[in-house]
Design a protein around this motif. Structure first.
Motif, PDB file in Angstrom:
ATOM      1  N   SER A  68       0.851  -1.184   0.000  1.00 13.77           N
ATOM      2  CA  SER A  68       0.000   0.000   0.000  1.00 13.77           C
ATOM      3  C   SER A  68       0.888   1.234   0.000  1.00 13.77           C
ATOM      4  O   SER A  68       2.087   1.161   0.284  1.00 13.77           O
ATOM      5  CB  SER A  68      -0.926   0.004   1.226  1.00 13.77           C
ATOM      6  OG  SER A  68      -0.157   0.025   2.415  1.00 13.77           O
ATOM      7  N   THR A  69       0.305   2.353  -0.321  1.00 12.53           N
ATOM      8  CA  THR A  69       1.026   3.613  -0.329  1.00 12.53           C
ATOM      9  C   THR A  69       0.430   4.522   0.726  1.00 12.53           C
ATOM     10  O   THR A  69      -0.798   4.621   0.846  1.00 12.53           O
ATOM     11  CB  THR A  69       0.930   4.283  -1.721  1.00 12.53           C
ATOM     12  OG1 THR A  69       1.416   3.355  -2.701  1.00 12.53           O
ATOM     13  CG2 THR A  69       1.741   5.554  -1.791  1.00 12.53           C
ATOM     14  N   GLY A  90       6.609  16.743   2.746  1.00 11.13           N
ATOM     15  CA  GLY A  90       5.907  15.460   2.829  1.00 11.13           C
ATOM     16  C   GLY A  90       6.296  14.576   1.655  1.00 11.13           C
ATOM     17  O   GLY A  90       6.843  15.044   0.657  1.00 11.13           O
ATOM     18  N   TYR A  91       6.026  13.281   1.789  1.00  9.54           N
ATOM     19  CA  TYR A  91       6.361  12.343   0.718  1.00  9.54           C
ATOM     20  C   TYR A  91       5.468  11.112   0.817  1.00  9.54           C
ATOM     21  O   TYR A  91       4.839  10.864   1.839  1.00  9.54           O
ATOM     22  CB  TYR A  91       7.837  11.929   0.780  1.00  9.54           C
ATOM     23  CG  TYR A  91       8.227  11.256   2.072  1.00  9.54           C
ATOM     24  CD1 TYR A  91       8.184   9.865   2.207  1.00  9.54           C
ATOM     25  CD2 TYR A  91       8.639  12.007   3.170  1.00  9.54           C
ATOM     26  CE1 TYR A  91       8.536   9.245   3.395  1.00  9.54           C
ATOM     27  CE2 TYR A  91       8.998  11.397   4.367  1.00  9.54           C
ATOM     28  CZ  TYR A  91       8.944  10.017   4.471  1.00  9.54           C
ATOM     29  OH  TYR A  91       9.284   9.418   5.646  1.00  9.54           O
ATOM     30  N   TYR A  92       5.428  10.353  -0.272  1.00  8.83           N
ATOM     31  CA  TYR A  92       4.687   9.091  -0.293  1.00  8.83           C
ATOM     32  C   TYR A  92       5.669   7.942  -0.084  1.00  8.83           C
ATOM     33  O   TYR A  92       6.798   7.988  -0.578  1.00  8.83           O
ATOM     34  CB  TYR A  92       3.968   8.903  -1.635  1.00  8.83           C
ATOM     35  CG  TYR A  92       2.783   9.818  -1.795  1.00  8.83           C
ATOM     36  CD1 TYR A  92       1.544   9.442  -1.294  1.00  8.83           C
ATOM     37  CD2 TYR A  92       2.906  11.050  -2.417  1.00  8.83           C
ATOM     38  CE1 TYR A  92       0.445  10.282  -1.420  1.00  8.83           C
ATOM     39  CE2 TYR A  92       1.813  11.890  -2.541  1.00  8.83           C
ATOM     40  CZ  TYR A  92       0.596  11.501  -2.037  1.00  8.83           C
ATOM     41  OH  TYR A  92      -0.483  12.328  -2.158  1.00  8.83           O
ATOM     42  N   GLN A  93       5.231   6.931   0.638  1.00  3.85           N
ATOM     43  CA  GLN A  93       6.071   5.763   0.824  1.00  3.85           C
ATOM     44  C   GLN A  93       5.249   4.505   0.579  1.00  3.85           C
ATOM     45  O   GLN A  93       4.049   4.488   0.818  1.00  3.85           O
ATOM     46  CB  GLN A  93       6.687   5.713   2.221  1.00  3.85           C
ATOM     47  CG  GLN A  93       5.717   5.378   3.324  1.00  3.85           C
ATOM     48  CD  GLN A  93       6.401   5.298   4.690  1.00  3.85           C
ATOM     49  OE1 GLN A  93       7.515   5.776   4.860  1.00  3.85           O
ATOM     50  NE2 GLN A  93       5.731   4.704   5.648  1.00  3.85           N
ATOM     51  N   GLU A  94       5.936   3.470   0.086  1.00  2.00           N
ATOM     52  CA  GLU A  94       5.268   2.183  -0.102  1.00  2.00           C
ATOM     53  C   GLU A  94       5.434   1.352   1.165  1.00  2.00           C
ATOM     54  O   GLU A  94       6.534   1.215   1.676  1.00  2.00           O
ATOM     55  CB  GLU A  94       5.849   1.420  -1.292  1.00  2.00           C
ATOM     56  CG  GLU A  94       5.118   0.104  -1.530  1.00  2.00           C
ATOM     57  CD  GLU A  94       5.644  -0.668  -2.714  1.00  2.00           C
ATOM     58  OE1 GLU A  94       5.052  -0.535  -3.799  1.00  2.00           O
ATOM     59  OE2 GLU A  94       6.639  -1.394  -2.549  1.00  2.00           O
ATOM     60  N   ASP A  95       4.317   0.870   1.683  1.00  2.26           N
ATOM     61  CA  ASP A  95       4.334   0.019   2.864  1.00  2.26           C
ATOM     62  C   ASP A  95       4.064  -1.410   2.441  1.00  2.26           C
ATOM     63  O   ASP A  95       3.286  -1.663   1.529  1.00  2.26           O
ATOM     64  CB  ASP A  95       3.245   0.455   3.862  1.00  2.26           C
ATOM     65  CG  ASP A  95       3.510   1.841   4.437  1.00  2.26           C
ATOM     66  OD1 ASP A  95       4.666   2.112   4.806  1.00  2.26           O
ATOM     67  OD2 ASP A  95       2.565   2.641   4.512  1.00  2.26           O
ATOM     68  N   LYS A  96       4.722  -2.339   3.137  1.00  8.54           N
ATOM     69  CA  LYS A  96       4.467  -3.760   2.914  1.00  8.54           C
ATOM     70  C   LYS A  96       4.034  -4.365   4.231  1.00  8.54           C
ATOM     71  O   LYS A  96       4.713  -4.213   5.243  1.00  8.54           O
ATOM     72  CB  LYS A  96       5.722  -4.485   2.412  1.00  8.54           C
ATOM     73  CG  LYS A  96       6.070  -4.180   0.985  1.00  8.54           C
ATOM     74  CD  LYS A  96       7.254  -5.019   0.555  1.00  8.54           C
ATOM     75  CE  LYS A  96       7.657  -4.693  -0.868  1.00  8.54           C
ATOM     76  NZ  LYS A  96       8.860  -5.429  -1.254  1.00  8.54           N
ATOM     77  N   SER A 141       0.070  -9.688  11.505  1.00  7.40           N
ATOM     78  CA  SER A 141       0.518  -8.790  10.441  1.00  7.40           C
ATOM     79  C   SER A 141       1.748  -8.052  10.943  1.00  7.40           C
ATOM     80  O   SER A 141       1.808  -7.648  12.113  1.00  7.40           O
ATOM     81  CB  SER A 141      -0.577  -7.789  10.068  1.00  7.40           C
ATOM     82  OG  SER A 141      -0.871  -6.933  11.155  1.00  7.40           O
ATOM     83  N   SER A 142       2.734  -7.920  10.067  1.00  7.79           N
ATOM     84  CA  SER A 142       3.966  -7.192  10.391  1.00  7.79           C
ATOM     85  C   SER A 142       4.153  -6.118   9.340  1.00  7.79           C
ATOM     86  O   SER A 142       4.287  -6.421   8.156  1.00  7.79           O
ATOM     87  CB  SER A 142       5.168  -8.135  10.402  1.00  7.79           C
ATOM     88  OG  SER A 142       4.993  -9.151  11.359  1.00  7.79           O
ATOM     89  N   LEU A 143       4.182  -4.865   9.788  1.00  8.79           N
ATOM     90  CA  LEU A 143       4.300  -3.726   8.872  1.00  8.79           C
ATOM     91  C   LEU A 143       5.765  -3.402   8.632  1.00  8.79           C
ATOM     92  O   LEU A 143       6.527  -3.161   9.573  1.00  8.79           O
ATOM     93  CB  LEU A 143       3.580  -2.507   9.456  1.00  8.79           C
ATOM     94  CG  LEU A 143       3.630  -1.229   8.630  1.00  8.79           C
ATOM     95  CD1 LEU A 143       2.931  -1.420   7.284  1.00  8.79           C
ATOM     96  CD2 LEU A 143       2.999  -0.074   9.404  1.00  8.79           C
ATOM     97  N   ASN A 144       6.157  -3.389   7.373  1.00  4.71           N
ATOM     98  CA  ASN A 144       7.507  -3.025   6.942  1.00  4.71           C
ATOM     99  C   ASN A 144       8.613  -3.679   7.772  1.00  4.71           C
ATOM    100  O   ASN A 144       9.467  -2.991   8.335  1.00  4.71           O
ATOM    101  CB  ASN A 144       7.680  -1.496   6.970  1.00  4.71           C
ATOM    102  CG  ASN A 144       6.786  -0.802   5.979  1.00  4.71           C
ATOM    103  OD1 ASN A 144       6.504  -1.323   4.907  1.00  4.71           O
ATOM    104  ND2 ASN A 144       6.315   0.384   6.323  1.00  4.71           N
TER     105      ASN A 144
END
Length: 193
Positions: free
Chosen positions: A112-113, A133-139, A162-165
């Motif tokens: 997700s972004t 600010g900036y956008y980042q991709e999360d896994k 669930s484990s984020l990044n």
């Protein structure tokens, strides 16, 4: 420096830095799997169905180390490449005194972004230490862990974390195990300590 404006920002950074990156998403428990029935399990096989052999071995070693009152054995040290027929494997496990099997597997990876807002604080001559600010991709990695009874040939407990990044495999596997342990303790299915 205006500390009143900076303090909320630093508190927010501290909270984000300390928030757990692994959490329970869902669990299911068979009604027959109760705190009293857990005590009948003395020996379990631990399997990590993960992407490669080194990841599997790390996960299995960490899971085995987390068992205190039950004898746990890594599948990589017990199963042979020729052990492919489920019925034959179950018969071999029962003959060798195993009561159950714990299987951990990667169920899904969700990308997700998200937008990370810019930061800064004001001084008497304008904003200082500002970043855009900036956008980042999360896994988000979803790991499913199941406990099966060999005697009854059925699933007794299932949990998805669930484990984020996640950054490091060792740390993430340890977090998953600790999160599962806390959940099982909460349900009365595992003693503290």
């Amino acid at each position: 420096m205006n500390l009143k404006k900076f303090l909320p920002f630093s508190v927010m950074l501290f909270m984000v830095g300390c928030s757990p990156s692994t959490k329970i998403e869902k669990t299911w428990t068979d009604p027959s799997f109760t705190p009293s029935s857990v005590q009948s399990y003395k020996k379990v096989l631990v399997m990590g169905l993960l992407k490669d052999e080194s990841t599997r071995r790390i996960a299995e070693d960490k899971m085995v180390a987390s068992f205190k009152k039950v004898s746990a054995v890594q599948s990589y040290s017990y199963l042979q490449p020729s052990d492919t027929v489920r019925g034959a494997v179950e018969a071999k496990l029962q003959k060798d005194g195993f009561d159950g099997v714990v299987i951990m597997r990667l169920a899904d990876v969700n990308k997700s972004t998200s937008y990370v807002p810019g930061t800064g604080y004001g001084g008497w001559y304008g904003y200082r230490y500002a970043s855009p600010g900036y956008y980042q991709e999360d896994k988000t990695f979803y790991v499913e862990t199941n406990f099966y009874s060999l005697k009854d040939s059925k699933l007794l407990w299932s949990g998805t974390t669930s484990s984020l990044n996640p950054e490091k495999l060792d740390k993430t596997v340890s977090e998953i195990i600790e999160t599962l342990k806390q959940q099982l303790q909460k349900q009365g299915l595992m003693m503290k300590g």
